[in-house]
Design a protein around this motif. Structure first.
Motif, short mmCIF file in Angstrom:
data_model
loop_
_atom_site.label_atom_id
_atom_site.label_comp_id
_atom_site.label_asym_id
_atom_site.label_seq_id
_atom_site.Cartn_x
_atom_site.Cartn_y
_atom_site.Cartn_z
N ILE A 25 0.87 -1.17 0.00
CA ILE A 25 0.00 0.00 0.00
C ILE A 25 0.91 1.22 0.00
CG2 ILE A 25 -1.79 1.29 1.22
CD1 ILE A 25 -2.47 -1.38 2.63
N ALA A 26 0.62 2.18 -0.85
CA ALA A 26 1.42 3.39 -0.92
C ALA A 26 0.53 4.61 -0.78
CB ALA A 26 2.18 3.45 -2.25
N SER A 27 1.08 5.67 -0.20
CA SER A 27 0.34 6.93 -0.13
C SER A 27 1.12 7.98 -0.93
CB SER A 27 0.14 7.39 1.32
OG SER A 27 1.36 7.75 1.92
N TYR A 28 0.35 8.84 -1.58
CA TYR A 28 0.91 9.91 -2.40
C TYR A 28 0.17 11.19 -2.07
CZ TYR A 28 2.65 6.04 -5.25
OH TYR A 28 3.27 4.89 -5.69
N SER A 29 0.82 12.32 -2.32
CA SER A 29 0.18 13.62 -2.17
C SER A 29 0.21 14.34 -3.50
CB SER A 29 0.92 14.46 -1.13
OG SER A 29 0.85 13.86 0.14
N LEU A 30 -0.88 15.02 -3.82
CA LEU A 30 -0.95 15.81 -5.04
C LEU A 30 -0.31 17.16 -4.73
CD1 LEU A 30 -2.13 15.15 -7.78
CD2 LEU A 30 -4.26 16.18 -7.06
N VAL A 31 0.76 17.51 -5.46
CA VAL A 31 1.51 18.74 -5.18
C VAL A 31 1.63 19.59 -6.44
CG1 VAL A 31 2.80 17.74 -3.25
CG2 VAL A 31 3.72 17.57 -5.57
N ASP A 32 2.26 20.74 -6.29
CA ASP A 32 2.50 21.66 -7.41
C ASP A 32 1.22 22.04 -8.12
OD1 ASP A 32 5.18 21.55 -6.80
OD2 ASP A 32 5.66 20.09 -8.36
N GLY A 33 0.25 22.48 -7.34
CA GLY A 33 -1.01 22.92 -7.95
C GLY A 33 -1.78 21.80 -8.61
N SER A 34 -1.72 20.62 -8.02
CA SER A 34 -2.47 19.45 -8.49
C SER A 34 -1.98 18.92 -9.84
CB SER A 34 -3.97 19.77 -8.58
OG SER A 34 -4.44 20.14 -7.32
N SER A 35 -0.70 19.04 -10.11
CA SER A 35 -0.18 18.53 -11.37
C SER A 35 0.81 17.38 -11.22
CB SER A 35 0.51 19.67 -12.15
OG SER A 35 1.64 20.12 -11.42
N ARG A 36 1.13 17.00 -9.97
CA ARG A 36 2.14 15.97 -9.77
C ARG A 36 1.86 15.19 -8.48
NH1 ARG A 36 7.25 15.89 -7.17
NH2 ARG A 36 6.99 18.03 -6.47
N LEU A 37 2.02 13.85 -8.54
CA LEU A 37 1.92 13.01 -7.35
C LEU A 37 3.30 12.84 -6.72
CD1 LEU A 37 -0.46 10.05 -8.30
CD2 LEU A 37 -0.85 11.83 -6.60
N GLN A 38 3.37 13.05 -5.42
CA GLN A 38 4.63 12.84 -4.70
C GLN A 38 4.45 11.67 -3.74
OE1 GLN A 38 6.59 16.27 -3.05
NE2 GLN A 38 7.35 15.07 -1.31
N PHE A 39 5.32 10.69 -3.85
CA PHE A 39 5.29 9.53 -2.96
C PHE A 39 5.50 9.98 -1.52
CE2 PHE A 39 7.67 6.31 -0.58
CZ PHE A 39 6.78 5.26 -0.63
#
Length: 158
Positions: A25-39
């Motif tokens: 199971i992995a979690s990611y965050s949407l960053v850079d104004g919702s243009s990129r997923l960061q692990f």
């Protein structure tokens, strides 16, 4: 599963939980104004995952071995400065949730209900929140149960 944080408890961003047949199971965050997923973080339950649901700081994970795993999740700032979800590395396991034959758990749902506790000794009844979970398995069986917070120092109970 997408989760939005905010409402005074988070950053107002979107976060993603992904589960895999490898047991990860992995979690990611949407960053850079919702243009990129960061692990953010990952955890393994060691068996193929068929279903997963997040609610109020916990992930319930249904697995091919018929086990249901509860993984506490915390929300905090990562080393990169992004607010993210992180996992407790030791999931709680309930074996054969849908019966002795332990069919794989392919569906999970959680809801919360409020009941009024008895107001003994002249006290007013108080609202009591209950967490109700339901699992559906590959063989068509359905299990309905309440999740209760275990007393400090003991294992979680179902």
């Amino acid at each position: 599963q997408w989760v939005r944080t905010g409402s005074g408890s988070g950053d107002g961003n979107l976060h993603l939980f992904c589960s895999f047949s490898t047991g990860k199971i992995a979690s990611y965050s949407l960053v850079d104004g919702s243009s990129r997923l960061q692990f953010s973080a990952a955890v393994s339950v060691g068996v193929a995952i068929l279903s997963m649901v997040y609610s109020e700081g916990i992930l319930l994970v249904g697995c091919a071995d018929g086990g249901l795993r509860l993984i506490p999740v915390t929300f905090r700032r990562s080393e990169s400065g992004v607010n993210s979800f992180f996992f407790d590395s030791k999931p709680t396991l309930w074996k054969a949730v849908n019966g002795k034959s332990a069919p794989g758990i392919c569906s999970i749902s959680i809801t919360y209900t409020t009941t009024m506790s008895s107001g003994g000794d002249g006290q007013q009844p108080q609202p009591k929140k209950k967490c109700i979970a339901c699992t559906g398995a590959e063989d068509g069986s359905v299990a309905l149960f309440e999740l209760k917070l275990a007393p400090s120092g003991s294992k979680s109970s179902k």
